[in-house]
Design an enzyme around this catalytic site. Structure first.
Site, PDB file in Angstrom:
ATOM      1  N   TYR A 168       0.862  -1.188   0.000  1.00 55.35           N
ATOM      2  CA  TYR A 168       0.000   0.000   0.000  1.00 55.35           C
ATOM      3  C   TYR A 168       0.890   1.227   0.000  1.00 55.35           C
ATOM      4  O   TYR A 168       1.800   1.340   0.813  1.00 55.35           O
ATOM      5  CB  TYR A 168      -0.893   0.005   1.244  1.00 55.35           C
ATOM      6  CG  TYR A 168      -2.295   0.517   0.999  1.00 55.35           C
ATOM      7  CD1 TYR A 168      -2.531   1.642   0.219  1.00 55.35           C
ATOM      8  CD2 TYR A 168      -3.392  -0.134   1.552  1.00 55.35           C
ATOM      9  CE1 TYR A 168      -3.809   2.099   0.005  1.00 55.35           C
ATOM     10  CE2 TYR A 168      -4.687   0.317   1.340  1.00 55.35           C
ATOM     11  CZ  TYR A 168      -4.883   1.435   0.562  1.00 55.35           C
ATOM     12  OH  TYR A 168      -6.154   1.891   0.347  1.00 55.35           O
ATOM     13  N   GLU A 214      -0.109   4.983  -0.643  1.00 54.57           N
ATOM     14  CA  GLU A 214      -0.772   6.264  -0.903  1.00 54.57           C
ATOM     15  C   GLU A 214       0.252   7.389  -0.823  1.00 54.57           C
ATOM     16  O   GLU A 214       1.116   7.410   0.053  1.00 54.57           O
ATOM     17  CB  GLU A 214      -1.873   6.517   0.120  1.00 54.57           C
ATOM     18  CG  GLU A 214      -3.135   5.699  -0.105  1.00 54.57           C
ATOM     19  CD  GLU A 214      -4.228   6.091   0.866  1.00 54.57           C
ATOM     20  OE1 GLU A 214      -5.403   6.006   0.486  1.00 54.57           O
ATOM     21  OE2 GLU A 214      -3.908   6.469   2.004  1.00 54.57           O
ATOM     22  N   ASP A 232      -5.276  14.334 -25.537  1.00 50.91           N
ATOM     23  CA  ASP A 232      -5.600  12.967 -25.144  1.00 50.91           C
ATOM     24  C   ASP A 232      -4.935  12.053 -26.158  1.00 50.91           C
ATOM     25  O   ASP A 232      -5.465  11.778 -27.233  1.00 50.91           O
ATOM     26  CB  ASP A 232      -7.112  12.759 -25.114  1.00 50.91           C
ATOM     27  CG  ASP A 232      -7.497  11.397 -24.555  1.00 50.91           C
ATOM     28  OD1 ASP A 232      -6.599  10.540 -24.432  1.00 50.91           O
ATOM     29  OD2 ASP A 232      -8.682  11.186 -24.241  1.00 50.91           O
ATOM     30  N   THR A 238      -2.533   6.392 -22.219  1.00 54.20           N
ATOM     31  CA  THR A 238      -2.560   5.062 -21.631  1.00 54.20           C
ATOM     32  C   THR A 238      -1.177   4.441 -21.799  1.00 54.20           C
ATOM     33  O   THR A 238      -0.366   4.886 -22.607  1.00 54.20           O
ATOM     34  CB  THR A 238      -3.601   4.155 -22.309  1.00 54.20           C
ATOM     35  OG1 THR A 238      -3.333   4.120 -23.712  1.00 54.20           O
ATOM     36  CG2 THR A 238      -5.008   4.665 -22.062  1.00 54.20           C
ATOM     37  N   LYS A 298      -2.077  -0.346 -25.273  1.00 52.38           N
ATOM     38  CA  LYS A 298      -2.187  -0.073 -26.703  1.00 52.38           C
ATOM     39  C   LYS A 298      -0.818  -0.264 -27.371  1.00 52.38           C
ATOM     40  O   LYS A 298      -0.118  -1.229 -27.110  1.00 52.38           O
ATOM     41  CB  LYS A 298      -2.790   1.308 -26.945  1.00 52.38           C
ATOM     42  CG  LYS A 298      -4.190   1.488 -26.332  1.00 52.38           C
ATOM     43  CD  LYS A 298      -4.792   2.807 -26.723  1.00 52.38           C
ATOM     44  CE  LYS A 298      -6.210   2.964 -26.216  1.00 52.38           C
ATOM     45  NZ  LYS A 298      -6.278   3.190 -24.753  1.00 52.38           N
ATOM     46  N   ARG A 353      -2.093  -2.344 -18.513  1.00 55.89           N
ATOM     47  CA  ARG A 353      -3.279  -1.499 -18.607  1.00 55.89           C
ATOM     48  C   ARG A 353      -3.195  -0.434 -17.529  1.00 55.89           C
ATOM     49  O   ARG A 353      -3.136  -0.731 -16.332  1.00 55.89           O
ATOM     50  CB  ARG A 353      -4.550  -2.322 -18.441  1.00 55.89           C
ATOM     51  CG  ARG A 353      -4.757  -3.343 -19.557  1.00 55.89           C
ATOM     52  CD  ARG A 353      -6.170  -3.881 -19.574  1.00 55.89           C
ATOM     53  NE  ARG A 353      -7.129  -2.825 -19.840  1.00 55.89           N
ATOM     54  CZ  ARG A 353      -7.444  -2.370 -21.047  1.00 55.89           C
ATOM     55  NH1 ARG A 353      -6.861  -2.869 -22.103  1.00 55.89           N
ATOM     56  NH2 ARG A 353      -8.336  -1.412 -21.192  1.00 55.89           N
TER      57      ARG A 353
END
Length: 412
Positions: free
Chosen positions: A59, A61, A205, A231, A234, A240
């Site tokens: 974890y 954060e 984008d 992203t 692709k 992903r």
């Protein structure tokens, strides 16, 4: 077999054979059918290994050196490495690699620059705009006042005069350039000029072309846009996920928009896999790959046109192609179904200035498998035959199996 080690695969088979069979079934599906979805690709084994690593347990954060949990010294190294590699690869002053997806990256970009009710100019959804570019079903269309620009009815190219006219009349707070189905390069310099004229932020984008950018096969939006959203899968062949590139002056706003405003803990195994992908994309081999992706797409588009499909914009500059199948006597959804039965996997999309739906396909995955221009001609002929209804699905699937068998995604 694309798993970290044979031992780990055996452990899964022993502990949970149902899930193991699902994983192996998906591998068989990917290996035995033609993967022509423009947004998909095959990662390297190294990327898959990072995804299945112990970093998934942590974890974390916050950001390196400023986490909300202890024990982050090692994962901080992974994130710093991913950021350094992304900045070097794309020539950016800052990179945020925590975004869980391309949509998450766009959400964070809007959060960094906009307030609810602000006007945003973006490519209209009927012309290839993404859901995050103003769909009423999406947060973007509910929180902001989107104005859509379109494409020329004759050429299918972005109508630059309309963009300038709408910008001058609506004075948007931000202009978005990018698309999920526009097969040509975006003129980032033009959009920068218009944004400066009306005092708007420019958001690129680049979810689809960013892998081509990494390989030097497409223009880089980083020198022009205030924020670039992308992203990491692709064409880029990473896990992903999403990322955001920006200048130093917006770095703090972008980072706060990702955490704590829109996301919680970072997925450290995915971030490590992004670092692997950025490293792979910085190699000469990847540049060769990216240019071959484009060469394959242009060849495929040309042969599809020869087979009678109406290819939008008359071709492509990128990895993706959109085409109307009506000249072959079918609509997009019917064609997609026939092709799926034959083992050819692709998408439908809206057709600019059309009533029906066409096909959207891409060459990233088949290029990863090692296919070249001769295979693109063969795919085009097979695709057109299936859409017309000949041969029967069994015969077409046999030809697909022959082709995919010669080019396995994970040899050995």
């Amino acid at each position: 077999m694309p798993v970290s080690t044979l031992h780990e695969a055996d452990v899964l088979r022993e502990q949970d054979p149902e899930v193991a069979e699902i994983l192996m079934g998906e591998l068989r599906r990917q290996s035995a059918s033609l993967q022509l979805i423009a947004a998909e690709n095959f990662t390297s084994r190294a990327v898959l290994t990072a995804l299945g690593s112990p970093l998934a347990n942590k974890y974390a954060e916050g950001y390196p050196g400023a986490r909300h949990h202890g024990g982050c010294e090692i994962v901080d190294m992974a994130e710093r490495l991913a950021v350094e590699r992304a900045c070097a690869l794309f020539g950016s002053r800052h990179a945020n690699v925590q975004a869980h997806s391309g949509s998450s990256a766009v959400l964070a970009a809007y959060a960094a620059l906009l307030r609810p009710g602000d006007t945003v100019l973006a490519l209209g959804l009927p012309y290839g705009g993404h859901l995050t570019h103003g769909s009423p079903a999406n947060f973007s269309g509910r929180w902001f006042d989107f104005v859509g620009y379109g494409v020329d009815a004759e050429t299918g190219l972005i109508d630059h005069e309309q963009v300038r006219h709408l910008a001058r009349n609506r004075r948007p707070k931000a202009i978005v350039c990018g698309s999920i189905s526009y097969p040509r390069h975006i003129d980032y310099a033009f959009f920068r000029e218009v944004a400066d004229e009306v005092g708007a932020y420019l958001i690129a984008d680049a979810a689809h072309p960013i892998g081509l950018v990494a390989g030097g096969a497409a223009p880089n939006p980083v020198p022009y846009a205030d924020i670039v959203c992308a992203t990491t899968h692709k064409v880029l062949r990473g896990p992903r996920g999403g990322m955001i590139l920006c200048g130093a002056e917006l770095a703090g706003r972008v980072d706060r928009a990702v955490f704590p405003f829109t996301q919680g803990g970072a997925q450290m195994h995915t971030i490590a896999a992004k670092a692997v992908a950025f490293g792979e994309a910085a190699t000469p081999a990847f540049a060769t790959y990216a240019h071959q992706v484009v060469a394959n797409a242009r060849t495929l588009a040309g042969h599809l046109a020869e087979e009678g499909l109406a290819v939008t914009t008359g071709g492509t500059d990128t990895h993706l192609i959109t085409a109307d199948v009506a000249p072959l006597g079918a609509d997009g959804r019917t064609a997609r179904g026939r092709l799926a039965a034959a083992g050819i996997v692709l998408d439908c999309c809206a057709l600019p200035h059309g009533d029906g739906r066409g096909l959207r396909l891409g060459t990233a995955a088949v290029t990863t498998q090692g296919m070249g221009e001769p295979e693109m001609e063969r795919i085009a002929k097979l695709l057109a035959a299936v859409v017309r209804g000949h041969p029967e699905p069994a015969g077409a699937r046999a030809e697909v199996h022959e082709l995919t068998g010669a080019f396995p995604p994970y040899p050995g």
